[in-house]
Write an enzyme that holds these catalytic residues in place. Structure first.
Site, mmCIF file in Angstrom:
data_model
loop_
_atom_site.group_PDB
_atom_site.id
_atom_site.type_symbol
_atom_site.label_atom_id
_atom_site.label_comp_id
_atom_site.label_asym_id
_atom_site.label_seq_id
_atom_site.Cartn_x
_atom_site.Cartn_y
_atom_site.Cartn_z
ATOM 1 N N HIS A 45 -12.780 -19.512 11.031
ATOM 2 C CA HIS A 45 -13.861 -19.477 10.539
ATOM 3 C C HIS A 45 -14.636 -20.568 9.485
ATOM 4 C CE1 HIS A 45 -17.053 -16.936 8.746
ATOM 5 N NE2 HIS A 45 -16.896 -16.106 9.504
ATOM 6 N N GLY A 101 -23.633 -23.916 -11.706
ATOM 7 C CA GLY A 101 -22.139 -24.618 -11.886
ATOM 8 C C GLY A 101 -22.420 -25.984 -11.674
ATOM 9 N N LYS A 151 -20.554 -30.868 -8.450
ATOM 10 C CA LYS A 151 -19.119 -31.390 -8.028
ATOM 11 C C LYS A 151 -18.285 -30.381 -7.509
ATOM 12 C CE LYS A 151 -15.406 -34.149 -10.223
ATOM 13 N NZ LYS A 151 -14.461 -33.370 -9.373
#
Lengths: 297, 297
Positions: A81, A162, A165
């Site tokens: 998946h 966030g 990176k």
């Protein structure tokens, strides 16, 4: 009382100890109910289905993502998946007494905390998407962990929350509010997969069919029959009966009929009420007439 | 958690103060939920719909019957609906995690306490009937308050619980467990009531039609259409779709079709699931796939 459904996907479908640790955050918790834990070894992925009140549900999801972050290493992950993170995707769906807008706000809360507390880059998708090209999860996750890792610091590729990176071991996560999705399969009285493909093409939104219908024609090896396999992404707007009747009409030109159908996993009761409203000609039927609908607080 | 539905009928539909006193026993009580209070002035009767756990529900029903006993005088009661007591009838229906047999036991508990504590003669009916000729409520209540009062001390006419003597002001009560009943009406594309009567005759159990179907053909003055009005007394055994399709078949011989239908009041979700199973060809569909069914404790 507000209720939402959450179906988080984690990139671990083989190690029972890890799966149980993740699952434990949803078990026997006040205000939430774990409905299903479905690990898949081939996919190396576990899908959890949980329903609950917003606040405890958000806390449980964050806690489970923390465990996935600690236990799963995306640099070593392999599975069929597509995936880009330890906690790969967190979809939220309104169930009762809560709006889509409120679910979008909750998805932002989750995303912000994953970014700040766990250093995970987070992409908002579906109803929570901040850009049109991020509505579709497949586009957000294109190239999977490896691909996202390469491009995430490029201009226009930054996450919504966030750091820009990739988290080396935990990867990235997609969070989004979405409408309830019904996985619906229709089996045909033929083994000719080309007929299933033609029907799928004619009934799906992408190629001129019904809105909110994603469809593929496939061949079922075990049963040796052709199937139209679908995701119905808004059964309020495009109810199942309309899909069913249109498939009958398209199948008729090939002398083919529907032999049997299946709903995979859960469906909101409203989807079935719409079916009864159509076939029983119950235009004035109110969902509150369903006894069980009156019993959920 | 076991859940039962109770739909007690009280012989007061006009005096709001009394209706509120009766209703108060079901309001804001732990473990039970008042779904509807429906007073009818012509019938001079109030129908309450309540769902709850067995023990608190039984206590609330007993308390409400005590209030009805204190406030209603059957010697002065007049109304269009047949009646024999202040609390006229107390039907119990299993909803979840409880068997019909357990509901029969609960109905006996209620009957015993009405007889012993309130001196009310009680007849058991439907699934709780102790004799075949008492299964049908209409037979038990034949002659109403006045008729039952006359014959109750005769041999073979004694109640199942309580004294073999009519309570002067509170009358007698029928208590029984029964399957969920769906009130279903089908409107036809004709004003000819004879056609509705013929269809009703052909589809109902009594005259050679479907089991568990009670049907009449009537004329709706306000809409000037003929209607087949039905009680479906066991939708598990005889689902709505079968009734609907048979009516279509019988209507076709008169060149008549169904214009619209209605479910009156509440229906168990299972009745609608059976409709979807038939029309969507979902033979393998499990009720537990309905999200809302998983949310009721």
């Amino acid at each position: 009382m507000a209720l939402i459904e959450c179906v988080p996907n984690y990139s671990e479908g083989r190690d029972k100890a890890i799966i149980e640790k993740i699952e434990s955050h949803f078990k026997d918790k006040e205000g939430i109910k774990l409905l299903d834990t479905a690990p898949d070894e081939d996919h190396n992925r576990t899908v959890i289905t949980v329903v609950g009140e917003p606040e405890p549900l958000v806390e449980a999801v964050i806690a489970s993502a923390k465990t996935a972050h600690e236990e799963i290493d995306m640099t070593k992950h392999q599975g069929e998946h597509p995936r880009m993170g330890a906690t790969d995707v967190i979809p939220l769906t309104p169930v009762k007494d809560i709006s889509m807008e409120e679910c979008v706000e909750l998805s932002k809360d989750i995303a912000k905390r994953l970014g700040e507390d766990l250093d995970i880059p987070v992409f908002m998708y579906e109803e929570s998407a901040t850009r049109k090209d991020r509505k579709n999860l497949a586009k957000v996750r294109k190239g999977e962990y490896e691909g996202v890792k390469k491009r995430i610091n490029e201009e226009g590729e930054e996450p919504d929350y966030g750091p820009a990176k990739m988290h080396e071991t935990a990867g990235a996560t997609a969070v989004g509010a979405r409408k309830p999705l019904v996985a619906y399969n229709v089996n045909l009285s033929t083994s000719d997969v080309d007929i299933a493909k033609k029907i799928a093409k004619n009934i799906r939104q992408r190629s001129g069919g019904l809105k909110n219908v994603k469809a593929l024609g496939i061949y079922l090896d075990d049963r040796q029959v052709a199937q139209v396999t679908m995701n119905l992404v808004d059964v309020n707007q495009t109810p199942i009966y309309r899909v069913q009747e249109l498939i009958k009409i398209e199948a008729a030109r090939y002398g083919v009929y529907i032999t049997d159908c299946e709903i995979v996993g859960l469906t909101p009761v409203e989807a079935l009420i719409d079916v009864a409203r159509y076939y029983l000609q119950l235009d004035g039927f109110d969902s509150e007439q369903v006894l069980e609908n009156r019993l959920i607080d």
